[in-house]
Design an enzyme around this catalytic site. Sequence first.
Site, short mmCIF file in Angstrom:
data_model
loop_
_atom_site.label_atom_id
_atom_site.label_comp_id
_atom_site.label_asym_id
_atom_site.label_seq_id
_atom_site.Cartn_x
_atom_site.Cartn_y
_atom_site.Cartn_z
N LYS A 105 0.84 -1.21 0.00
CA LYS A 105 0.00 0.00 0.00
C LYS A 105 0.86 1.25 0.00
O LYS A 105 2.03 1.24 0.41
CB LYS A 105 -0.96 0.03 1.19
CG LYS A 105 -0.29 0.10 2.58
CD LYS A 105 0.04 1.49 3.07
CE LYS A 105 0.93 1.46 4.28
NZ LYS A 105 1.65 2.67 4.58
N ALA B 62 10.36 -3.15 5.81
CA ALA B 62 10.61 -1.86 6.49
C ALA B 62 10.78 -0.74 5.48
O ALA B 62 11.71 0.06 5.55
CB ALA B 62 11.82 -1.95 7.43
N ASP C 108 -2.08 -1.50 10.16
CA ASP C 108 -2.31 -1.55 8.71
C ASP C 108 -2.85 -2.90 8.22
O ASP C 108 -3.09 -3.07 7.02
CB ASP C 108 -1.00 -1.29 7.95
CG ASP C 108 -0.50 0.14 8.14
OD1 ASP C 108 -1.31 1.01 8.48
OD2 ASP C 108 0.72 0.35 7.94
O1 C5P Z 1 0.35 -0.90 14.65
P1 C5P Z 1 1.76 -1.19 14.23
O2 C5P Z 1 2.40 -2.27 15.06
O3 C5P Z 1 1.91 -1.42 12.77
O4 C5P Z 1 2.56 0.15 14.55
C1 C5P Z 1 3.96 0.18 14.57
C2 C5P Z 1 4.41 1.43 15.33
O5 C5P Z 1 4.10 2.61 14.59
C3 C5P Z 1 3.75 1.65 16.68
O6 C5P Z 1 4.43 0.97 17.69
C4 C5P Z 1 3.84 3.16 16.84
O7 C5P Z 1 5.14 3.53 17.28
C5 C5P Z 1 3.69 3.67 15.43
N1 C5P Z 1 2.30 4.05 15.10
C6 C5P Z 1 1.76 5.19 15.67
N2 C5P Z 1 0.48 5.55 15.37
C7 C5P Z 1 -0.25 4.81 14.51
C8 C5P Z 1 0.27 3.65 13.91
C9 C5P Z 1 1.56 3.29 14.23
O8 C5P Z 1 2.43 5.88 16.45
N3 C5P Z 1 -1.49 5.20 14.22
#
Ligand code: C5P
Length: 342
Positions: free
Chosen positions: A11, A102, A142
Amino acid sequence: MTAVTARVPAKVNLQLSVGPRRSDGYHDLVTVFHALALFDEVTVSPADTDSVVVTGEGADRVPLDADNLAARAVAALVEAVGPGVRDSPGVAIEIRKRIPVAAGLAGGSADAAAALVACNELWGAGLSPQELAEVAGQVGSDVGFALFGGTAIGLGRGDQVTPVLATGTYHWVLAFAAEVLSTPAVYAACDRLREAQATSPDASGAAAVAGVPGSVGTSAAGAAGASGPPQLNTRLMAALRSGDPAELGPLLSNDLQPAAISLLPRLRQALAAGQEHGALGAIVSGSGPTCAYLARDGKHARDLAVALTGTGVCRSVVTVTGPAPGATVIGVTADGRPVSRP
Ligand code: C5P
């Protein structure tokens, strides 16, 4: 059934507006996800023990233990449905990667979504798309979008997904970087830039600290240091309804872009190179470092890809179209033989 394979897209965020950091460490988002026809494949099969094997693009960077997002998705599904849902002691997960790791393309989340739909099929668990989306939200912000694909608005952490009416096919060029960026590190850099901007005596503070172009590719909320809650860009929605890439290009925005550039200043040259070669829009994808360029049509995308390759601003370049469908079962085998479904 002895194996189920699902295919899942990458995406890009057409809009990524980031609110202030919440007490749980996440940020409220208003985002517009757009699935790209760059796919990973995940095969799940019953096994005596749990295992993860990863091949393809960036495979050596993917964890193979319980931290693997696909493995976490399988565990979350078992938790949601109950341990009786598995008909074997373990599950073998095989991930074939084309989405770089990443890279701001949600490749790990995509693999988690593929594992969810594949195990739902393997075990005949019968969870509805909405029920799978609830499990997806526990695995990562996501993952829910990767289930649905297409073009969709994401609210909350990005896990509350609503499809949007979009017409047409868009032609994109993706420029992959040699480096990786960690999503939490980019969000933290975004917070730091905003703090610096808030305490800076003049409005150009954040740009001066970051050494990045001020509001280019950044929403009003981001440029102003997230002074108010993020808003959906209604002009972007209208452009998506029109299907005209020339309307969409200038409206692309990403509040994480200045933060990604502050960590990897070379991205500024990569974006500028796309603009010099006629991209309708050039943006860092999600938390980066992949850059996404919107082209006029397929031929323009191929020309742009050749031009970007020549500039040496990135590791490699691909052309892709969007929107693409979400995680889909593409193969089922029983006793080693393909089954005609789906
Ligand atoms: O949800 P996910 O594990 O993919 O998110 C990875 C990191 O990205 C989180 O630990 C956070 O630091 C950051 N994040 C955030 N706000 C979001 C999505 C992700 O701060 N809405």
